[in-house]
Design a protein around this motif. Sequence first.
Motif, PDB file in Angstrom:
ATOM      1  N   GLU A 223      -7.728   4.261  -4.918  1.00 53.15           N
ATOM      2  CA  GLU A 223      -9.055   4.244  -4.303  1.00 53.15           C
ATOM      3  C   GLU A 223      -9.526   2.799  -4.252  1.00 53.15           C
ATOM      4  O   GLU A 223      -9.558   2.108  -5.274  1.00 53.15           O
ATOM      5  N   TYR A 224      -9.868   2.352  -3.068  1.00 57.33           N
ATOM      6  CA  TYR A 224     -10.268   0.960  -2.892  1.00 57.33           C
ATOM      7  C   TYR A 224     -11.709   0.798  -3.378  1.00 57.33           C
ATOM      8  O   TYR A 224     -12.663   1.068  -2.650  1.00 57.33           O
ATOM      9  N   LYS A 225     -11.844   0.353  -4.614  1.00 56.32           N
ATOM     10  CA  LYS A 225     -13.156   0.240  -5.240  1.00 56.32           C
ATOM     11  C   LYS A 225     -13.788  -1.105  -4.929  1.00 56.32           C
ATOM     12  O   LYS A 225     -13.153  -2.034  -4.447  1.00 56.32           O
ATOM     13  N   TYR A 226     -15.090  -1.202  -5.248  1.00 51.97           N
ATOM     14  CA  TYR A 226     -15.824  -2.427  -4.978  1.00 51.97           C
ATOM     15  C   TYR A 226     -16.685  -2.765  -6.191  1.00 51.97           C
ATOM     16  O   TYR A 226     -17.349  -1.908  -6.767  1.00 51.97           O
ATOM     17  N   PRO A 227     -16.678  -4.028  -6.625  1.00 55.98           N
ATOM     18  CA  PRO A 227     -17.391  -4.424  -7.848  1.00 55.98           C
ATOM     19  C   PRO A 227     -18.905  -4.473  -7.706  1.00 55.98           C
ATOM     20  O   PRO A 227     -19.619  -4.460  -8.713  1.00 55.98           O
ATOM     21  N   HIS A 228     -19.420  -4.593  -6.489  1.00 55.61           N
ATOM     22  CA  HIS A 228     -20.861  -4.672  -6.250  1.00 55.61           C
ATOM     23  C   HIS A 228     -21.291  -3.499  -5.366  1.00 55.61           C
ATOM     24  O   HIS A 228     -20.489  -2.977  -4.584  1.00 55.61           O
ATOM     25  N   PRO A 229     -22.538  -3.069  -5.457  1.00 57.43           N
ATOM     26  CA  PRO A 229     -23.029  -2.041  -4.525  1.00 57.43           C
ATOM     27  C   PRO A 229     -22.884  -2.517  -3.078  1.00 57.43           C
ATOM     28  O   PRO A 229     -23.168  -3.676  -2.765  1.00 57.43           O
ATOM     29  N   LEU A 230     -22.433  -1.631  -2.209  1.00 58.32           N
ATOM     30  CA  LEU A 230     -22.169  -2.025  -0.827  1.00 58.32           C
ATOM     31  C   LEU A 230     -23.426  -2.463  -0.086  1.00 58.32           C
ATOM     32  O   LEU A 230     -23.346  -3.198   0.910  1.00 58.32           O
ATOM     33  N   ASP A 231     -24.601  -2.031  -0.560  1.00 60.13           N
ATOM     34  CA  ASP A 231     -25.844  -2.452   0.102  1.00 60.13           C
ATOM     35  C   ASP A 231     -26.463  -3.688  -0.549  1.00 60.13           C
ATOM     36  O   ASP A 231     -27.599  -4.057  -0.241  1.00 60.13           O
ATOM     37  N   SER A 232     -25.705  -4.345  -1.440  1.00 62.50           N
ATOM     38  CA  SER A 232     -26.226  -5.528  -2.128  1.00 62.50           C
ATOM     39  C   SER A 232     -25.958  -6.781  -1.298  1.00 62.50           C
ATOM     40  O   SER A 232     -25.145  -6.770  -0.360  1.00 62.50           O
ATOM     41  N   PRO A 233     -26.612  -7.906  -1.626  1.00 64.08           N
ATOM     42  CA  PRO A 233     -26.363  -9.162  -0.901  1.00 64.08           C
ATOM     43  C   PRO A 233     -24.913  -9.630  -0.982  1.00 64.08           C
ATOM     44  O   PRO A 233     -24.494 -10.459  -0.164  1.00 64.08           O
ATOM     45  N   ALA A 234     -24.150  -9.126  -1.952  1.00 66.69           N
ATOM     46  CA  ALA A 234     -22.751  -9.540  -2.086  1.00 66.69           C
ATOM     47  C   ALA A 234     -21.918  -9.185  -0.864  1.00 66.69           C
ATOM     48  O   ALA A 234     -20.844  -9.755  -0.643  1.00 66.69           O
ATOM     49  N   TYR A 235     -22.396  -8.222  -0.063  1.00 70.01           N
ATOM     50  CA  TYR A 235     -21.671  -7.817   1.139  1.00 70.01           C
ATOM     51  C   TYR A 235     -22.528  -7.943   2.396  1.00 70.01           C
ATOM     52  O   TYR A 235     -22.102  -7.520   3.471  1.00 70.01           O
ATOM     53  N   ASN A 236     -23.679  -8.514   2.275  1.00 71.48           N
ATOM     54  CA  ASN A 236     -24.619  -8.560   3.394  1.00 71.48           C
ATOM     55  C   ASN A 236     -24.428  -9.845   4.196  1.00 71.48           C
ATOM     56  O   ASN A 236     -25.232 -10.779   4.147  1.00 71.48           O
ATOM     57  N   PHE A 237     -23.321  -9.898   4.943  1.00 71.80           N
ATOM     58  CA  PHE A 237     -23.011 -11.058   5.766  1.00 71.80           C
ATOM     59  C   PHE A 237     -23.055 -10.661   7.240  1.00 71.80           C
ATOM     60  O   PHE A 237     -22.884  -9.491   7.589  1.00 71.80           O
ATOM     61  N   ARG A 238     -23.245 -11.652   8.085  1.00 69.54           N
ATOM     62  CA  ARG A 238     -23.194 -11.384   9.520  1.00 69.54           C
ATOM     63  C   ARG A 238     -21.822 -10.828   9.900  1.00 69.54           C
ATOM     64  O   ARG A 238     -20.789 -11.367   9.510  1.00 69.54           O
ATOM     65  N   ASP A 239     -21.803  -9.731  10.608  1.00 66.94           N
ATOM     66  CA  ASP A 239     -20.585  -9.084  11.105  1.00 66.94           C
ATOM     67  C   ASP A 239     -19.684  -8.535   9.996  1.00 66.94           C
ATOM     68  O   ASP A 239     -18.507  -8.273  10.220  1.00 66.94           O
ATOM     69  N   ALA A 240     -20.263  -8.342   8.791  1.00 69.32           N
ATOM     70  CA  ALA A 240     -19.458  -7.820   7.684  1.00 69.32           C
ATOM     71  C   ALA A 240     -18.960  -6.403   7.952  1.00 69.32           C
ATOM     72  O   ALA A 240     -17.937  -5.984   7.395  1.00 69.32           O
ATOM     73  N   THR A 241     -19.659  -5.669   8.790  1.00 70.29           N
ATOM     74  CA  THR A 241     -19.254  -4.290   9.092  1.00 70.29           C
ATOM     75  C   THR A 241     -18.909  -4.108  10.570  1.00 70.29           C
ATOM     76  O   THR A 241     -18.913  -2.990  11.094  1.00 70.29           O
ATOM     77  N   ASN A 242     -18.602  -5.210  11.235  1.00 69.25           N
ATOM     78  CA  ASN A 242     -18.204  -5.148  12.646  1.00 69.25           C
ATOM     79  C   ASN A 242     -16.690  -4.974  12.720  1.00 69.25           C
ATOM     80  O   ASN A 242     -15.936  -5.928  12.569  1.00 69.25           O
ATOM     81  N   TYR A 243     -16.248  -3.753  12.944  1.00 73.95           N
ATOM     82  CA  TYR A 243     -14.813  -3.456  12.970  1.00 73.95           C
ATOM     83  C   TYR A 243     -14.282  -3.261  14.390  1.00 73.95           C
ATOM     84  O   TYR A 243     -13.150  -2.808  14.575  1.00 73.95           O
ATOM     85  N   LYS A 244     -15.092  -3.616  15.376  1.00 76.75           N
ATOM     86  CA  LYS A 244     -14.705  -3.377  16.764  1.00 76.75           C
ATOM     87  C   LYS A 244     -13.413  -4.098  17.119  1.00 76.75           C
ATOM     88  O   LYS A 244     -12.581  -3.575  17.875  1.00 76.75           O
ATOM     89  N   PHE A 245     -13.218  -5.301  16.596  1.00 77.18           N
ATOM     90  CA  PHE A 245     -12.041  -6.092  16.942  1.00 77.18           C
ATOM     91  C   PHE A 245     -11.082  -6.245  15.756  1.00 77.18           C
ATOM     92  O   PHE A 245     -10.235  -7.134  15.748  1.00 77.18           O
ATOM     93  N   SER A 246     -11.234  -5.396  14.732  1.00 75.38           N
ATOM     94  CA  SER A 246     -10.303  -5.429  13.604  1.00 75.38           C
ATOM     95  C   SER A 246      -9.064  -4.609  13.931  1.00 75.38           C
ATOM     96  O   SER A 246      -9.062  -3.792  14.864  1.00 75.38           O
ATOM     97  N   LEU A 247      -8.017  -4.812  13.143  1.00 78.24           N
ATOM     98  CA  LEU A 247      -6.738  -4.161  13.434  1.00 78.24           C
ATOM     99  C   LEU A 247      -6.830  -2.643  13.304  1.00 78.24           C
ATOM    100  O   LEU A 247      -6.308  -1.903  14.139  1.00 78.24           O
TER     101      LEU A 247
END
Length: 558
Positions: A223-247
Motif C-alpha cells: 500500500e503506497y502510504k504517505y507520511p503527511h495528510p494529503l490535504d496538508s501543505p506538504a502536498y499543496n503544490f501547483r499541479d500536484a494533482t494534475n495527472y492529465k499528462f502523466s504516464l
Amino acid sequence: MNTAKIVIPAVIIAGALVYLGPSKSFKKAKPHGPRIGIGIVVDQFAYHHLQRVRPHLKGGLKKLLDDGIFFENASFPHGRPSTSTGHAGISTGAYAQAHGIVDNRWTDETGKIIESIEDGNESGVFALDGKTYDFGASSKNLVTDTFSDQFMLSQKPGQSTKVFAFSLKDRSAILLAGKRGKALWMDSNNGLLTSSKAYFEKLPDWVKKFNISHAIRRGMTFEYKYPHPLDSPAYNFRDATNYKFSLLGKTIIGKKITVPFKSPHAYSEIRATNYVDRFVFKAAKQCIEENFTDGQDDKLFIWLSLSALDFAGHMFGPDSREAANIIYHIDEELDKLIQLVHSKVSPAKSLFLLTGDHGVMPIPEVLAAAGLTNAHRITSGDVVKHMNEIAEKESSIKELVKLFSTPFFYFNDVEFNKLKDTMRESVYQKLIGYLESLPGVRRVLTREEMEKITDVEDPHVLLLKKQHYRGRGADLTCVVDPHFLLTPYSTGTSHATPYFYDRHVPLVVWQRGVREKQIHSQPVSMLQVAGSLAHAFGVPKPSASEEPLLPGFYTAAG
C-alpha cells in the motif's frame, strides 16, 4: 607554531577564470579522517524539489541540511544529463570526454545498441541458485578510475578497507563502485539483491541472508502510504494533482499495488514507490552490520543510489504528490541510517554526502498551460521515421537511424560510411535541414563537427562537446531551446537538455564537528565531489579529476 598554507585556487565561472583572492594561512588541522562514509545519490533529485519540500522535512534530510555544508548552486556540466553520465561524473570527477560514459546507451558502428554497463558472459549477472544470466554487467566501459577505486587501492597492510554501492538500477551501482568497489542492485526479474561475476565469484552469504528476509517477490502487495495528510501543505503544490499528462493518468498514492506473477514488467509500477528505496536502505544497513570491523584504521564507504524519484518524476512529473512523497520517505529512512552509523563510530568519524545525478524538466504541457508558451513536446517516433525516409530516398539505405536518445541520433555507420563523400554530405544536409525546421531545434551538429570543435561561444554546445567521447559520439546532435522536449513518449517528462533545470541538484556534506554549519551560494561543479571525498579520506583523487576541492574541504584532511 607550525602552520600550513592553504591556497584557495581560481575557479571557472561562466567560462571565465575568477581569482578568489590571496592564499591564507591556517593552523595545521589535526587528522579527522572519517572511518565510515555514506554517499547518497537520489536519481532525478532536481534542486527545485528541495525548494518545495524542505519546510516539511523532519528526519535525516532535515538533519543534513540543517547541520551540514550546503551547496546551493551545484550543477553538472553535462549537455545531456542522464543516470549513467551523472553517476560516472560523481565517481570519477571527470567529463564524459575523459571517462567515456556519454549516456545510458549508445551504438557501435553497425547500429547495435550498447548499454553503458554491459559486458560479456565472463561478467555474468547472478540469477537464482548461483546460476548466471547469459549477459554480464561491469564498469568495463568506464575508461578511468573512480573515487571507490582509489579508496580501495590505498588500503594498507592489515587494514580492512571496503566499498559497496547499492541501487535499484545496475548502472547506478556499477558506475559508483568502479572496478574495485562492490556493486549490488535489484534483479528486476525476481526482486532479489544481485551482482555480477565482475565483483564476486559467488554472492556473499550475507547477501543470500538478506534476500531470504527482504526480497521484493512477485505476488507481494504494497500500500503506497504517505507520511503527511494529503490535504496538508506538504502536498499543496501547483499541479500536484494534475495527472492529465502523466504516464498512468491517475495517482498511486493510497493505492494497493501487487507485483504480478507473470508480467515481464512485474516491477514497473512499484519502481515509483518508496518500497524500492527502502530495499536499498535495508541492503546498506545490513552491509554495515556485516562488513564494518572494529579495527582502529578500518574504513568502509557505502554508496546508495535511490531510483524511485526518477521513476515517479518520469511517470507523474516533478510537481506531483508522488514525487514529493518519495522525498519524504527518503527523509525517514535516512534518519534511521544516520542513527545506525553513529552507533558504530563517533559522529566525527562518519561523513555523509547527499546529492542527485541530474535534474528534471516539468511536463511541457503543464508549463504551456501555465503560460510558458514556448514549452512543447515533439514525439521522436515520427521524427525518426521521417529521417529514415529522407535517407532512403537520398541514398537507398534503409533504417539509417538506429537509435535516438535525446538529443542524439545514431546511424548504421557501416552502411553510411560506404557512401561517397558527396552523397554522405547530401544526406547530412537533408537530415539537418529537416531537424532544424522543427520548432525548438536551433542547431544540429554532425559527429565530425563535434570532434573538431575547439573554441565554442555557445555554452550549451560546449557542454555537449565535453560529453562527446570518440567512438561513442552520436552522428547528429540537436541543440534545443529551453522547455522543448523531443522524446519517444507522449506523456511524462525527461531530463535531456543542457539547461539549468536539468543540471542543478542539491549537494550537502556533513561530518559533525569537522564539516558542518555552512552555506555556500557560489557555483560549484558536481565534478568536484570525487576529489573532495578523496581528500576527506586521505586517498589520491581519481586520475582524470582536474577540479578543485569543494569549499569546506581545504582543511581537516584524513
